[in-house]
Design an enzyme around this catalytic site. Sequence first.
Site: not given
Length: 493
Positions: A74, A129
């Site tokens: 980060y 899915k």
Amino acid sequence: MAATTPAKTPLGVQIDLKNIDACFPADFTEEQKAKGKTLFYKKLSEDGHRFYGGKMQTVPKASLAGFNWFNAWYTPGVSRVSTAIRDRNEASFELSNRSSLVAVVSDSTRVLGDGDVSPSGGLGVMEGKAMLMKHLGGFDAVALCIDSKRDGHNDPEAIIEFVKRVQHSFGAVNLEDISQPNCYRVLDVLREECEIPVWHDDQQGTACVTLAGVINAVKLAGKALFDCRFVYYGAGASNTTCLRLINSAGADPKKAIMFDTKGGLHANRLDVKADTRFYRKWEICEATNPACVNDIMQAVTGADVLVALSQPGPGVVKPEWIRAMATKPIVFACANPVPEIYPYEAKAAGAFIVATGRGDFPNQVNNSVGFPGILKGALLVRAKKITDNMAVAAANSLAKYAEARGINTENIIPNMDEAAVFPTEAADVAVQAIKDGVARINMTWEEAYARAERDITQSRRMTEYLTQGGFIAPPPADLIDTALTYAIKTVRP
């Protein structure tokens, strides 16, 4: 090493559910058993989702050796990643998870056989899915169910705008459960205007796997694809694309007849021509059914193949239709969650081969053996789109794979548990993308296969480790038994 016997519930159901058929009362008819299994899986699904709180979660793929690593992953270190992508956008595929991430986008207006279930009502399917993509294709996916309404109506432009704006975070987009006619425009526009593949699984995925099944079914019947007469019952997004893809693979459009709720599609259907939103249906009207047949019995008489993708059954496809077909009739009854006719009934009427969309019946023609490999192949070469050639290549890949390991009337296409089919399909699709000039990077078939196999194996092992480590709980036995008891009592009060 001897195989481990699967754990069982108090009612005798194996935790892997492989013996579920045998757990219904012995005096159940085939129809009662079929209805019972549908009720069982629906009840188990609802209770299972509530128990787990959904199906998917996010886990890191980079090491975190200590908290100081957040300074690299980060701020301030990640600033270098931002500027690198700014200066060369292709770097976004290398420096992020983009090359292995798919957006599953839906406005939930046509979910299975339930119609419009509200935007968030589609989350169960879209998460499903994503789960299949991870387990079978070795890549990540996120469910994005959106509200496409404008002025009280579902607007295809809302979906188009959303996908075009969000595409920069993904390697591909899988469209799902978008009602017609909106789905036609959404796919056609996005395929041409996005810089990543946009795949509508209800249209292209269903057509690809259906074509694979048709290729092998026709072969088993000793017939040639070009010589076969086809009847398509249902003219939604799935079946219209089935017809188009089957024709592109060698079937004769003049020997095809498609039916919608008003009758046969043909050049005299001026109602279809007048509504430009249904331009795909009008293309079929112009190309097929030269005799302008309107009666279903007339159409099926002497037909070789019936492909039904219409509405949940049973009782939608009639036994007398099958009895009127040519020798060795082939029937695809693929409505979900219940086929237009149950396989046992179609067989009793004389069907040579019966295929459905259900995994608990033989010959499951289900997108789950298609889209994971197709999207994986597109992701491997960072394709800009998925061409029809790539879809046909995937269908041929599935058909050839099944034929190589052996096909029969009860087993015409690969199953989900045949692990090698997915890297094979992915490699075939990747190579076709390179041939079609839509790939950003090149690789050999062998390289594509090896990478796909590695990623799929890693995904499956991760789930195993999470389960073995207690981070994913096994399904409670009472959850399964409750569903079975509910199903039996509902079918036979």
